[in-house]
Design a protein around this motif. Structure first.
Motif, PDB file in Angstrom:
ATOM      1  N   TYR A 394      14.913  19.970  82.434  1.00 55.32           N
ATOM      2  CA  TYR A 394      13.439  19.657  83.464  1.00 55.32           C
ATOM      3  C   TYR A 394      12.613  18.361  82.309  1.00 55.32           C
ATOM      4  N   LEU A 395      12.744  20.051  81.349  1.00 52.69           N
ATOM      5  CA  LEU A 395      11.209  19.106  81.334  1.00 52.69           C
ATOM      6  C   LEU A 395      11.289  18.087  80.033  1.00 52.69           C
ATOM      7  N   LYS A 396      12.879  18.208  79.751  1.00 52.14           N
ATOM      8  CA  LYS A 396      13.022  17.167  78.353  1.00 52.14           C
ATOM      9  C   LYS A 396      13.056  15.770  79.941  1.00 52.14           C
ATOM     10  N   ASP A 397      12.979  15.750  81.081  1.00 51.42           N
ATOM     11  CA  ASP A 397      12.632  14.669  81.524  1.00 51.42           C
ATOM     12  C   ASP A 397      11.107  14.707  82.133  1.00 51.42           C
ATOM     13  N   MET A 398      10.263  15.557  81.757  1.00 49.61           N
ATOM     14  CA  MET A 398       9.666  15.162  81.845  1.00 49.61           C
ATOM     15  C   MET A 398       8.738  14.366  80.952  1.00 49.61           C
ATOM     16  N   GLN A 399       9.510  14.399  79.621  1.00 47.73           N
ATOM     17  CA  GLN A 399       9.188  13.900  78.365  1.00 47.73           C
ATOM     18  C   GLN A 399       9.281  12.633  78.286  1.00 47.73           C
TER      19      GLN A 399
END
Length: 409
Positions: A394-399
């Protein structure tokens, strides 16, 4: 008096260098936005230089306002300002005395056969506060000192690295003499002074022809000597209002505001990490952005270390800043940091993420940024009812979307 003369020489050096480069390239005029750069800095006049910390603080954080009038320089929130600093004149004087060098000896400073007087070269051109393995390895040719000859052996690479940490040129010269080298041979080992980059703490839209910085003075003791940050202590102790500093703008393509003024933003900037977010907030105030904004700020003591407190609270009253959460680590028995405040507000944070908010963090790379990253994963894991792997995804997708940005150092 000596310090004043050295500082005047430093200013005159950069003024003459700027004139020389302009003569070499007539296109380099003040009206040309490309004329001032890392290799051709602009002499920015200091308009204001104040200590942001209150009485009793263990820190000294300078708020510096510089004039860009006549430079043609511009910037956007998220960019950095480079300063080409000068070394501490007292350290230079100690080096000259230690080695018995004549300060007026002319030395070559580069492959173009340019020369400077030794004192000026050590003050304005060379890096003298950092040691590298290469410097020590090359210096071994100029001394018979057995300790250094042993230290630079391949099998002692770990010890060599440990020696370099926290030591400078003066340490090396004192520890491994006697030296059979001229001043020219020693300075030839040194690297050119590198500019120091600082996150810009202002919006040019809100402050035309100005740029503001938030700089923490670095002072510490290592190996029985007091040490100072080259640029931060120059700004804290030797630069007065009315003086000039050689500067240039360093764009930062990886740290920028959302295109839409309607997008919500979350900013985590403890200590001097507040700098770019002051820029963000000023910009959103002037452009009347409608998106919400949430700031997490932390430091040691609320009474003495709440940087820009009055400004920030006024922005909150005016509705420019939606929310402020603070963490002052020395004001309670248990140390509370910004990541703890994030975890306390995990439900609201995740709601902001789900609504498309951008998340920013600025400051210490080694500890704070890692702790904030871990807290982010925990928030997503808990509130999104996800396992660790899914939360990280999820966090990588935000990045990937540009919604998680870091300016860490």
């Amino acid at each position: 008096m000596i310090i004043a003369v050295l500082f005047l020489n430093y200013i005159n050096f950069w003024r003459s260098r700027a004139m020389q480069l302009t003569m070499e390239n007539p296109k380099n005029t003040k009206s040309d936005n490309l004329s001032f750069s890392r290799n051709h800095p602009f002499q920015a006049k200091v308009l204001k230089n104040i200590n942001l910390n209150g009485t009793g603080s263990s820190k000294e954080t300078r708020h510096i306002e510089l004039s860009l009038k006549g430079s043609g320089l511009s910037y956007v929130p998220g960019d950095a300002l480079g300063i080409v600093p000068a070394n501490d004149p007292e350290l230079v004087a100690t080096l000259l005395e230690e080695m018995g060098w004549d300060e007026e000896t002319a030395v070559l400073i580069n492959k173009q056969s340019e020369t400077l007087m030794l004192k000026e070269a050590l003050t304005t051109y060379f890096e003298i506060t950092l040691l590298t393995k290469k410097i020590l390895q090359q210096a071994a040719a100029f001394t018979e000192n057995e300790e250094l000859q042993t230290l630079v052996l391949v099998e002692n690479a770990t010890q060599l690295k440990e020696y370099c940490y926290g030591r400078d040129l003066l340490d090396m010269l004192r520890d491994f003499g006697p030296w059979k080298a001229s001043a020219q041979e020693i300075v030839s080992l040194l690297r050119k002074m590198t500019p120091r980059l600082y996150s810009i703490a202002s919006s040019i839209t809100a402050n035309p022809d100005e740029v503001h910085l938030t700089i923490g003075a670095v002072r510490y003791t290592a190996n029985e000597r007091d040490r100072n940050g080259v640029c931060s202590v120059l700004c804290a102790e030797r630069v007065q209002e009315g003086d000039t500093l050689p500067v240039f703008v360093q764009p930062n393509k990886h740290f920028y505001m959302p295109e839409s003024p309607e997008t919500d933003i979350i900013m985590v900037g403890p200590g001097t990490g507040i700098a770019p977010f002051r820029s963000f907030i000023q910009e959103r105030a002037v452009t009347e952005a409608t998106g919400q904004s949430w700031l997490f700020f932390g430091d040691q003591h609320a009474a003495s270390d709440f940087l820009y407190q009055n400004e920030l609270e006024k922005y909150q009253q005016d509705g420019v800043l939606t929310r402020i959460d603070t963490a002052f680590s020395r004001d309670s028995d248990q140390k509370v940091y910004v990541q703890h405040k994030m975890l306390e507000n995990s439900k609201e944070l995740f709601e902001w993420f789900e609504n498309g908010a951008y998340f920013y963090v600025c400051g210490d790379k080694e500890r704070m940024a890692k702790d904030v990253n871990e807290a982010l994963i925990c928030v997503i894991e808990k509130e999104g009812a996800l396992d660790r792997e899914a939360a990280e995804a999820y966090l990588k997708d935000m990045q990937k979307q540009g919604r998680y940005q870091r300016d860490v150092y």
